[in-house]
Scaffold this motif. Structure first.
Motif, PDB file in Angstrom:
ATOM      1  N   TYR A   2      50.789  40.151  32.530  1.00  0.00           N
ATOM      2  CA  TYR A   2      50.368  41.198  31.594  1.00  0.00           C
ATOM      3  C   TYR A   2      49.362  40.673  30.571  1.00  0.00           C
ATOM      4  CZ  TYR A   2      53.371  39.038  28.077  1.00  0.00           C
ATOM      5  OH  TYR A   2      53.941  38.154  27.194  1.00  0.00           O
ATOM      6  N   ASN A   3      49.383  39.370  30.276  1.00  0.00           N
ATOM      7  CA  ASN A   3      48.476  38.829  29.268  1.00  0.00           C
ATOM      8  C   ASN A   3      47.190  38.269  29.857  1.00  0.00           C
ATOM      9  OD1 ASN A   3      49.601  36.624  30.502  1.00  0.00           O
ATOM     10  ND2 ASN A   3      50.599  35.812  28.667  1.00  0.00           N
ATOM     11  N   CYS A   4      46.882  38.659  31.090  1.00  0.00           N
ATOM     12  CA  CYS A   4      45.621  38.269  31.741  1.00  0.00           C
ATOM     13  C   CYS A   4      44.801  39.515  32.056  1.00  0.00           C
ATOM     14  CB  CYS A   4      45.893  37.497  33.030  1.00  0.00           C
ATOM     15  SG  CYS A   4      46.751  35.926  32.808  1.00  0.00           S
ATOM     16  N   THR A   5      43.493  39.379  32.033  1.00  0.00           N
ATOM     17  CA  THR A   5      42.604  40.492  32.346  1.00  0.00           C
ATOM     18  C   THR A   5      42.451  40.641  33.849  1.00  0.00           C
ATOM     19  OG1 THR A   5      41.377  40.144  30.297  1.00  0.00           O
ATOM     20  CG2 THR A   5      40.270  41.400  32.032  1.00  0.00           C
ATOM     21  N   PRO A   6      42.548  41.857  34.396  1.00  0.00           N
ATOM     22  CA  PRO A   6      42.365  42.046  35.836  1.00  0.00           C
ATOM     23  C   PRO A   6      40.958  41.631  36.289  1.00  0.00           C
ATOM     24  CG  PRO A   6      43.368  43.991  34.838  1.00  0.00           C
ATOM     25  CD  PRO A   6      42.913  43.117  33.720  1.00  0.00           C
ATOM     26  N   MET A   7      40.881  41.080  37.471  1.00  0.00           N
ATOM     27  CA  MET A   7      39.605  40.732  38.098  1.00  0.00           C
ATOM     28  C   MET A   7      39.717  41.004  39.592  1.00  0.00           C
ATOM     29  SD  MET A   7      39.689  36.551  38.201  1.00  0.00           S
ATOM     30  CE  MET A   7      40.324  36.314  36.558  1.00  0.00           C
ATOM     31  N   VAL A   8      38.587  40.937  40.290  1.00  0.00           N
ATOM     32  CA  VAL A   8      38.582  41.230  41.722  1.00  0.00           C
ATOM     33  C   VAL A   8      39.317  40.129  42.476  1.00  0.00           C
ATOM     34  CG1 VAL A   8      37.177  41.789  43.724  1.00  0.00           C
ATOM     35  CG2 VAL A   8      36.342  42.349  41.435  1.00  0.00           C
ATOM     36  N   ARG A   9      40.372  40.512  43.194  1.00  0.00           N
ATOM     37  CA  ARG A   9      41.168  39.546  43.951  1.00  0.00           C
ATOM     38  C   ARG A   9      41.544  40.125  45.305  1.00  0.00           C
ATOM     39  NH1 ARG A   9      43.302  35.566  40.745  1.00  0.00           N
ATOM     40  NH2 ARG A   9      43.317  34.438  42.711  1.00  0.00           N
ATOM     41  N   MET A  10      41.705  39.259  46.284  1.00  0.00           N
ATOM     42  CA  MET A  10      42.203  39.664  47.599  1.00  0.00           C
ATOM     43  C   MET A  10      43.680  40.047  47.531  1.00  0.00           C
ATOM     44  SD  MET A  10      40.467  36.799  50.126  1.00  0.00           S
ATOM     45  CE  MET A  10      40.266  35.502  48.903  1.00  0.00           C
ATOM     46  N   THR A  11      44.143  40.751  48.564  1.00  0.00           N
ATOM     47  CA  THR A  11      45.564  41.098  48.693  1.00  0.00           C
ATOM     48  C   THR A  11      46.085  40.507  50.015  1.00  0.00           C
ATOM     49  OG1 THR A  11      44.915  43.279  49.589  1.00  0.00           O
ATOM     50  CG2 THR A  11      45.410  43.149  47.234  1.00  0.00           C
ATOM     51  N   ASN A  12      46.245  41.331  51.052  1.00  0.00           N
ATOM     52  CA  ASN A  12      46.534  40.838  52.405  1.00  0.00           C
ATOM     53  C   ASN A  12      45.210  40.793  53.165  1.00  0.00           C
ATOM     54  OD1 ASN A  12      49.400  40.919  51.955  1.00  0.00           O
ATOM     55  ND2 ASN A  12      49.366  43.111  52.357  1.00  0.00           N
TER      56      ASN A  12
END
Length: 446
Positions: free
Chosen positions: A328-338
């Motif tokens: 929760y204390n990190c900013t979202p960024m573009v990341r892979m999933t599966n």
């Protein structure tokens, strides 16, 4: 939960309730036995020019944080027309799969100890004198996530992952110490039980490798990659290239990765999706967008890339639901999933039979990728006349990413998935990698 959002500003509130526990042993000694809980929130306000953020572990103070941030921002009556804000879709859903009996939160200290000791009893064979040290561990993480936005999104979803790890230090040839074992990942306790044969097979293979491996002669070889190695090649060499935030300040990379371009053998297709129950499971991302199934490569053609709201707005494409944050204390960024290479039509045994002289790359310690990729294998085997022969000690396998994608001339029908974590910009997130057995015409072996 209900909040009073400020007028003419975009606001989102991301709340996480986390619990994790771990238990670990080295031989007969307990190294740790702990559990921890944390609940917190990140509040963000956007006025079209700047983001204002605050964190709190006092959920009752969230409204106060919203009000404080609103005083710093400049009201913008056109905020809903902002290209980034327009890319935040409105979703309402409650997806709770891991509550009640399925929740790791309900495991006791005895449950953790009993699971580890079950595998120690089944998988540690003291008659194998080559094994000098054994590690046996278990950990889990359970997170309940909530997201509320001023556009109307209300999401509640949960996820949990557990892992049993049995690892051996093995004394091998020439006084070299080797490692071997297995990590068993699962979404609930039932999926982590009764899998001792997986560990025993990896243990015995590692002991055999330590006893019998020979050094490889460096050079270029036809290589067959196991599903595990295909999966890390897919993730490191192509998956990261598909994360669109890398392209925002790199015109050369954007020109290189043009949609519709032939970038691989037509047998190759690569997908990223978050709905299937693998380690990168993520039905909605941390900006509230539904995770889409994205064909990154389809039949050799570059077909898509992964976006958050910002990268999609800048590049004029659609968000894909790939904005993820470690906590929760990190900013979202573009990341892979599966992220995985799809299965093909070829039988793995036929792929190997088609190699007169080559190398089978069985597993790996680490992989990196950019224009050139590098994989450090744990174990390799020589292929002679279509048969697996002696184990080989290989330092690294390298190749050019684009050339390798074109040099894949066989794709197996044995797609498998693997669990792990992926680091980027200081954040580490669970992801799944996947792939089948593949054959590559030429890779460099050192």
């Amino acid at each position: 939960m209900k909040f009073k959002f400020p007028k003419d500003l975009y606001t989102d509130v991301r709340i996480e309730d986390q619990k994790n526990a771990s238990y670990g042993m080295q031989d007969d000694e307990v190294l740790y036995n702990s559990e921890a809980s944390e609940k917190g929130a990140m509040i963000r306000i956007f006025d079209g020019k700047m983001w204002y953020t605050a964190e709190t572990n006092d959920i009752d103070k969230i409204q106060n944080k919203i009000d404080e941030l609103a005083k710093l921002a400049t009201p913008n009556p056109e905020i809903l027309k902002n290209p980034v804000v327009k890319n935040f879709s409105v979703n309402k859903a409650e997806i709770l799969k891991f509550n009640g009996k399925n929740s790791f939160r309900n495991l006791t200290k005895d449950d953790r100890e009993n699971l580890v000791n079950y595998y120690r009893k089944k998988c540690i064979d003291k008659s194998i004198t080559d094994i000098k040290v054994t590690y046996a561990t278990f950990f889990y993480r359970n997170v309940i996530k909530e997201l509320y936005t001023s556009k109307g999104t209300e999401l509640i979803q949960d996820v949990q992952r557990g892992c049993v790890n049995i690892w051996f230090q093995i004394s091998g040839k020439d006084n070299i110490t080797y490692g071997g074992g297995e990590q068993l990942w699962g979404f609930d306790l039932k999926s982590l039980k009764g899998r001792e044969q997986e560990i025993i097979e990896k243990r015995d293979r590692a002991v055999d490798f330590a006893r019998n491996n020979v050094a490889v002669e460096p050079g270029d070889y036809v290589c067959v990659l196991s599903p595990s190695v295909t999966s890390v090649f897919t993730h490191e060499s192509f998956g990261h290239k598909s994360e669109a935030d890398f392209m925002l300040n790199d015109k050369t990379l954007r020109d290189e990765w043009t949609m519709g371009k032939l970038v691989a053998n037509t047998k190759v297709s690569i997908v990223d999706e978050g709905d299937s129950m693998h380690h990168g499971y993520c039905p909605y991302d941390d900006e509230g967008n539904k995770k889409k199934k994205v064909y990154l490569i389809k039949d050799g053609i570059l077909s898509g890339r992964l976006h958050d709201a910002k990268s999609a707005a800048i590049l004029g494409e659609e968000p894909t639901g790939n904005a993820r944050a470690q906590d929760y204390n990190c900013t979202p960024m573009v990341r892979m999933t599966n992220t995985y290479m799809l299965a093909g039509p070829d039988k793995p045994e036929d792929i190997i039979k088609g190699v007169k002289d080559g190398i089978y790359v069985y597993d790996w310690n680490y992989g990196t990728g950019n224009s050139t990729f590098t994989i450090q294998p744990q174990k390799c085997y020589r292929i002679r006349d279509g048969k697996l022969c002696e184990p080989l000690r290989v330092n690294v396998v390298t190749g050019n990413v684009f050339q390798t994608l074109f040099d894949i001339d066989a794709v197996g029908d044995d797609l498998q998935f693997f669990s792990g974590t992926c680091g980027k910009n200081g954040q580490s997130l669970p992801t799944a990698t996947g792939g089948p057995t593949i054959r590559v015409k030429k890779l460099t072996i050192n």
